[in-house]
Design a protein around this motif. Sequence first.
Motif, PDB file in Angstrom:
ATOM      1  N   THR A   1       0.838  -1.182   0.000  1.00  0.00           N
ATOM      2  CA  THR A   1       0.000   0.000   0.000  1.00  0.00           C
ATOM      3  C   THR A   1       0.879   1.240   0.000  1.00  0.00           C
ATOM      4  O   THR A   1       2.076   1.181   0.285  1.00  0.00           O
ATOM      5  CB  THR A   1      -0.912   0.035   1.240  1.00  0.00           C
ATOM      6  N   VAL A   2       0.293   2.390  -0.358  1.00  0.00           N
ATOM      7  CA  VAL A   2       1.032   3.648  -0.366  1.00  0.00           C
ATOM      8  C   VAL A   2       0.683   4.449   0.878  1.00  0.00           C
ATOM      9  O   VAL A   2      -0.377   4.270   1.476  1.00  0.00           O
ATOM     10  CB  VAL A   2       0.702   4.473  -1.634  1.00  0.00           C
ATOM     11  N   ASP A   3       1.600   5.336   1.239  1.00  0.00           N
ATOM     12  CA  ASP A   3       1.353   6.208   2.380  1.00  0.00           C
ATOM     13  C   ASP A   3       0.478   7.376   1.944  1.00  0.00           C
ATOM     14  O   ASP A   3       0.771   8.063   0.960  1.00  0.00           O
ATOM     15  CB  ASP A   3       2.673   6.748   2.928  1.00  0.00           C
ATOM     16  N   ILE A   4      -0.600   7.578   2.648  1.00  0.00           N
ATOM     17  CA  ILE A   4      -1.490   8.711   2.400  1.00  0.00           C
ATOM     18  C   ILE A   4      -1.490   9.560   3.659  1.00  0.00           C
ATOM     19  O   ILE A   4      -1.730   9.067   4.767  1.00  0.00           O
ATOM     20  CB  ILE A   4      -2.916   8.243   2.054  1.00  0.00           C
ATOM     21  N   SER A   5      -1.231  10.837   3.491  1.00  0.00           N
ATOM     22  CA  SER A   5      -1.113  11.727   4.642  1.00  0.00           C
ATOM     23  C   SER A   5      -2.429  11.795   5.420  1.00  0.00           C
ATOM     24  O   SER A   5      -3.516  11.777   4.824  1.00  0.00           O
ATOM     25  CB  SER A   5      -0.725  13.128   4.171  1.00  0.00           C
ATOM     26  N   PRO A   6      -2.339  11.860   6.727  1.00  0.00           N
ATOM     27  CA  PRO A   6      -3.572  11.979   7.533  1.00  0.00           C
ATOM     28  C   PRO A   6      -4.217  13.359   7.440  1.00  0.00           C
ATOM     29  O   PRO A   6      -5.363  13.538   7.860  1.00  0.00           O
ATOM     30  CB  PRO A   6      -3.075  11.691   8.952  1.00  0.00           C
ATOM     31  N   ILE A   7      -3.503  14.333   6.879  1.00  0.00           N
ATOM     32  CA  ILE A   7      -4.066  15.685   6.756  1.00  0.00           C
ATOM     33  C   ILE A   7      -5.140  15.687   5.672  1.00  0.00           C
ATOM     34  O   ILE A   7      -4.916  15.218   4.560  1.00  0.00           O
ATOM     35  CB  ILE A   7      -2.968  16.708   6.412  1.00  0.00           C
ATOM     36  N   THR A   8      -6.296  16.203   5.981  1.00  0.00           N
ATOM     37  CA  THR A   8      -7.383  16.305   5.014  1.00  0.00           C
ATOM     38  C   THR A   8      -7.909  17.734   4.980  1.00  0.00           C
ATOM     39  O   THR A   8      -7.597  18.552   5.853  1.00  0.00           O
ATOM     40  CB  THR A   8      -8.531  15.346   5.364  1.00  0.00           C
ATOM     41  N   GLY A   9      -8.720  18.027   3.985  1.00  0.00           N
ATOM     42  CA  GLY A   9      -9.294  19.362   3.866  1.00  0.00           C
ATOM     43  C   GLY A   9     -10.325  19.405   2.764  1.00  0.00           C
ATOM     44  O   GLY A   9     -10.651  18.373   2.157  1.00  0.00           O
ATOM     45  N   THR A  10     -10.823  20.600   2.481  1.00  0.00           N
ATOM     46  CA  THR A  10     -11.813  20.740   1.420  1.00  0.00           C
ATOM     47  C   THR A  10     -11.177  20.652   0.039  1.00  0.00           C
ATOM     48  O   THR A  10     -11.829  20.272  -0.932  1.00  0.00           O
ATOM     49  CB  THR A  10     -12.551  22.081   1.546  1.00  0.00           C
ATOM     50  N   ASP A  11      -9.895  21.013  -0.066  1.00  0.00           N
ATOM     51  CA  ASP A  11      -9.135  20.901  -1.303  1.00  0.00           C
ATOM     52  C   ASP A  11      -7.654  20.925  -0.950  1.00  0.00           C
ATOM     53  O   ASP A  11      -7.285  20.952   0.230  1.00  0.00           O
ATOM     54  CB  ASP A  11      -9.496  22.016  -2.301  1.00  0.00           C
ATOM     55  N   CYS A  12      -6.803  20.912  -1.945  1.00  0.00           N
ATOM     56  CA  CYS A  12      -5.361  20.848  -1.680  1.00  0.00           C
ATOM     57  C   CYS A  12      -4.825  22.134  -1.075  1.00  0.00           C
ATOM     58  O   CYS A  12      -3.841  22.102  -0.324  1.00  0.00           O
ATOM     59  CB  CYS A  12      -4.614  20.499  -2.977  1.00  0.00           C
ATOM     60  N   GLN A  13      -5.435  23.288  -1.373  1.00  0.00           N
ATOM     61  CA  GLN A  13      -4.993  24.520  -0.737  1.00  0.00           C
ATOM     62  C   GLN A  13      -5.313  24.515   0.749  1.00  0.00           C
ATOM     63  O   GLN A  13      -4.507  24.948   1.574  1.00  0.00           O
ATOM     64  CB  GLN A  13      -5.641  25.727  -1.409  1.00  0.00           C
ATOM     65  N   ASP A  14      -6.479  23.993   1.093  1.00  0.00           N
ATOM     66  CA  ASP A  14      -6.844  23.869   2.506  1.00  0.00           C
ATOM     67  C   ASP A  14      -5.862  22.946   3.220  1.00  0.00           C
ATOM     68  O   ASP A  14      -5.458  23.202   4.365  1.00  0.00           O
ATOM     69  CB  ASP A  14      -8.275  23.340   2.611  1.00  0.00           C
ATOM     70  N   ILE A  15      -5.453  21.867   2.548  1.00  0.00           N
ATOM     71  CA  ILE A  15      -4.487  20.937   3.120  1.00  0.00           C
ATOM     72  C   ILE A  15      -3.134  21.611   3.310  1.00  0.00           C
ATOM     73  O   ILE A  15      -2.470  21.444   4.347  1.00  0.00           O
ATOM     74  CB  ILE A  15      -4.363  19.687   2.228  1.00  0.00           C
ATOM     75  N   ALA A  16      -2.704  22.423   2.326  1.00  0.00           N
ATOM     76  CA  ALA A  16      -1.445  23.157   2.468  1.00  0.00           C
ATOM     77  C   ALA A  16      -1.528  24.172   3.596  1.00  0.00           C
ATOM     78  O   ALA A  16      -0.553  24.387   4.342  1.00  0.00           O
ATOM     79  CB  ALA A  16      -1.100  23.844   1.144  1.00  0.00           C
ATOM     80  N   ASN A  17      -2.690  24.814   3.745  1.00  0.00           N
ATOM     81  CA  ASN A  17      -2.864  25.780   4.835  1.00  0.00           C
ATOM     82  C   ASN A  17      -2.740  25.114   6.202  1.00  0.00           C
ATOM     83  O   ASN A  17      -2.364  25.763   7.186  1.00  0.00           O
ATOM     84  CB  ASN A  17      -4.232  26.453   4.724  1.00  0.00           C
ATOM     85  N   LYS A  18      -3.045  23.815   6.262  1.00  0.00           N
ATOM     86  CA  LYS A  18      -2.976  23.080   7.533  1.00  0.00           C
ATOM     87  C   LYS A  18      -1.586  22.518   7.809  1.00  0.00           C
ATOM     88  O   LYS A  18      -1.397  21.779   8.781  1.00  0.00           O
ATOM     89  CB  LYS A  18      -3.993  21.949   7.525  1.00  0.00           C
ATOM     90  N   GLY A  19      -0.627  22.832   6.948  1.00  0.00           N
ATOM     91  CA  GLY A  19       0.753  22.451   7.233  1.00  0.00           C
ATOM     92  C   GLY A  19       1.387  21.464   6.281  1.00  0.00           C
ATOM     93  O   GLY A  19       2.579  21.152   6.422  1.00  0.00           O
ATOM     94  N   ALA A  20       0.656  20.942   5.330  1.00  0.00           N
ATOM     95  CA  ALA A  20       1.253  20.002   4.376  1.00  0.00           C
ATOM     96  C   ALA A  20       2.224  20.743   3.462  1.00  0.00           C
ATOM     97  O   ALA A  20       1.901  21.804   2.922  1.00  0.00           O
ATOM     98  CB  ALA A  20       0.171  19.323   3.546  1.00  0.00           C
TER      99      ALA A  20
END
Length: 423
Positions: free
Chosen positions: A158-177
């Motif tokens: 399996t592949v590693d999927i980050s536990p960080i989620t959001g409404t879109d990828c910008q929201d995910i980046a805003n949360k620290g990704a």
Amino acid sequence: MNLLIFGALTVLFAIASAQRGDSANACVVNDSFGRYCPTTCGVAEHLFKYTPGVYENLDYMLGELERIGNLTRGAEATVVHMRDSTPLAQKTSEPDMHYKRSTSMLEDVIRFEKTIISQEQQLFELQNYILTNERKMQELKMLARQLEQTCSLPCKDTVDISPITGTDCQDIANKGATTSGLYYVKPVAATEQFLVYCDIDTDGRGFTVLQRRKNGQVPFDRNWIPYKEGFGYLSPDDSTEFWLGLEKMSQLTAKAPIPYALRIELVDWLGNTKHADYAMFRIGAEEDKYRLYYAYHLGGTAGDAFDGFDFGEDPSDKIYTAHNGMQFSTPDNDNDRYDGNCALQDGSGWWMNRCHAGHLNGRYYQGGRYTEKDSGAFDNGIIWVTWHDRWYSLKETTMKIIPISRLTVTAGQQSGTKQFGGL
């Protein structure tokens, strides 16, 4: 020799088969996008199965080569003896009685010698061929050892999927990704989360990727349901092709609190790159056939093919090849403005008019250039006519979105065009 070639090919086929991920136990389904194999687990099993047979065949060939060499040396000694004995026999024998016999014997010896020389040449070529195969076998043995070492590590299916989620990828980046890869998103309009590839740059901007073409390995000649649900393969290293799915695109853009900008990135077969940007990008609902909307062309180096193009064939060319406001069409679901079926002609889905000036889901043509004969008279390649003409199919394309608030106006705007940087 045939056994040796067969053995080498067996190893090569085993390696190729394993690298494709043919073993069902080494792949898992990820978000309905198909099978993705991040490692070469399972290769060792194939190698261990075929390597002993290859070694046995190689040893057999070396023994045969030595036996042939011994026979040849014995034949050479016989020829030398017969050639040296013939003149003596001619001198000591009765001329009339034995001369003709000795002459005939000498001729036979000469013919036999020529045969031996020919066989020696063939043997020499065989020796060279065996040496070449020995080198290849050594390379295969080295590769086998490397794969054995790799596959001695614990399997990772399996592949590693980050536990960080959001409404879109910008929201995910805003949360620290900070790293590009696979993330789960749940847009405002979605009832459940789904997997996407996020392209996160060093400035903290997160692009949600909608479409990716790289090598033509994923066919885009699909009907309505696959285009609705998505197809292809998502990978954490952005090495695969995919179409995210019209329903997911609609959910991402339909009720977004901040309007999106669409960036289209293009690469030709010489490695040149260009892009086109569009403001207020949105995809409608399925009831409206996933209609394409945008407010205006922001700019970019690739030109505005979505606005249509005058091919010089008809005064209405530009109007009938514009894409803004068009519904999505597939070969089995015709929603274009053409009397025929543009999607059926091109064999893929797109926001067709009559028919297109930009088509990023077209047929993948190796090398770029194709002709009317190649395509059945239809410009069905991956085209963007404001950069390359309609008979040039691009090598790579990307469609990705980002909230327009993440863009900043650059200096030196051209009259009548809004230039945005940082995309």
